[in-house]
Scaffold this motif. Sequence first.
Motif, PDB file in Angstrom:
ATOM      1  N   GLU A  30       0.913  -1.161   0.075  1.00 62.89           N
ATOM      2  CA  GLU A  30       0.081   0.142  -0.018  1.00 62.89           C
ATOM      3  C   GLU A  30       0.816   1.179   0.016  1.00 62.89           C
ATOM      4  O   GLU A  30       0.413   2.334  -0.802  1.00 62.89           O
ATOM      5  CB  GLU A  30      -0.800  -0.148   1.166  1.00 62.89           C
ATOM      6  CG  GLU A  30      -2.050  -0.785   1.030  1.00 62.89           C
ATOM      7  CD  GLU A  30      -2.970  -0.963   2.447  1.00 62.89           C
ATOM      8  OE1 GLU A  30      -2.750  -0.662   3.542  1.00 62.89           O
ATOM      9  OE2 GLU A  30      -4.091  -1.193   2.278  1.00 62.89           O
ATOM     10  N   HIS A  33       2.301   1.768  -3.418  1.00 64.38           N
ATOM     11  CA  HIS A  33       1.264   2.089  -4.307  1.00 64.38           C
ATOM     12  C   HIS A  33       1.223   3.570  -4.108  1.00 64.38           C
ATOM     13  O   HIS A  33       1.073   4.651  -5.235  1.00 64.38           O
ATOM     14  CB  HIS A  33       0.024   1.396  -4.356  1.00 64.38           C
ATOM     15  CG  HIS A  33      -1.026   1.807  -5.007  1.00 64.38           C
ATOM     16  ND1 HIS A  33      -1.047   1.553  -6.510  1.00 64.38           N
ATOM     17  CD2 HIS A  33      -2.143   2.637  -4.845  1.00 64.38           C
ATOM     18  CE1 HIS A  33      -2.117   1.983  -7.169  1.00 64.38           C
ATOM     19  NE2 HIS A  33      -2.687   2.602  -6.161  1.00 64.38           N
ATOM     20  N   ILE A 105      -2.987  -1.206 -12.107  1.00 65.74           N
ATOM     21  CA  ILE A 105      -1.941  -2.089 -11.837  1.00 65.74           C
ATOM     22  C   ILE A 105      -1.583  -2.892 -12.989  1.00 65.74           C
ATOM     23  O   ILE A 105      -2.519  -3.643 -13.293  1.00 65.74           O
ATOM     24  CB  ILE A 105      -2.092  -2.734 -10.500  1.00 65.74           C
ATOM     25  CG1 ILE A 105      -2.488  -1.699  -9.499  1.00 65.74           C
ATOM     26  CG2 ILE A 105      -1.207  -3.446 -10.345  1.00 65.74           C
ATOM     27  CD1 ILE A 105      -2.937  -2.407  -8.078  1.00 65.74           C
ATOM     28  N   GLN A 148       0.576   1.622 -11.512  1.00 65.57           N
ATOM     29  CA  GLN A 148       1.787   1.042 -10.501  1.00 65.57           C
ATOM     30  C   GLN A 148       2.157  -0.320 -11.492  1.00 65.57           C
ATOM     31  O   GLN A 148       1.260  -1.127 -11.822  1.00 65.57           O
ATOM     32  CB  GLN A 148       1.277   0.459  -9.422  1.00 65.57           C
ATOM     33  CG  GLN A 148       2.354   0.014  -8.272  1.00 65.57           C
ATOM     34  CD  GLN A 148       2.266  -0.399  -6.964  1.00 65.57           C
ATOM     35  OE1 GLN A 148       0.911  -0.929  -6.742  1.00 65.57           O
ATOM     36  NE2 GLN A 148       2.983  -0.537  -6.061  1.00 65.57           N
TER      37      GLN A 148
END
Length: 271
Positions: A30, A33, A105, A148
């Motif tokens: 997290e 990210h 992502i 990401q």
Amino acid sequence: MDQSVHDLTANQPRDEPWYRPAGNEVSLFEHCHNRGLAVMLKGPTGCGKTRFVEHMAWRLGRPLITIPCHDDLAASDLIGRYLIRHDGTVWQDGPLTRAVREGAICYLDEVVEARQDTVVVLHALTDYRRTLPIDKTGESVRAAPGFQLVVSYNPGYQRMLKDLKPSTRQRFVAMDLDFPAAEHEALIVQHESGVETALAKGLVSLAGRIRQLRDRGLAEVPSTRLLIAAGTLTLCGIPVREACYAAIVSPLSDEPSMVSTLRDLVDGTFV
């Protein structure tokens, strides 16, 4: 273009992909990210790397594009190319470009299987630039918020064959994943296959014995995925030892003496 790559689309699972954390990997991911840091997941085959990424995409509310890497994966398969249609020539984005534009992502599974010239196109996305240059169109696409880059590979297997260049490795925050502790893995096997607790623990115990044969003639050790498959077969009425022969022993080796050793371990675990 590889059609399997061309057809990939971003998706956001409605239901939570079940994942049981083994450490602080959820929090670390997290933070990466939120700061736009690329992540490298290192770990043996079947230890939960893909499920972890799926869980994190759900947790973060981001679409996910997964790209399985292989020897024939070219840069154009990731970025895109011109296509000739009846009404002219049009540019079509590849899955990496779509992820960059949409803030998804992008997960490259077993990245070292891709050609080195393909991996190089990732570099500008993994530093302060966060851009994807498209030479064929002259465009430089800046990553949308939420984008990401995540890659995975199996260092134990790859060190004998291929590896990432240091210049590539140092562009990622690396997270080392491994098979869970026995109690933890038994819970996963039980949850994913539906078997009783005692059988789940037995399958994990068998895996522990087999994993001790790593580097002693066994190229790959049993993944949690194989244990789940064996458990699933038992629910179909297949005796547990036969299920283990089919789902664990046969996928691991064809060498007669190793197969015999593995079958003996199965028989000793499930008397």
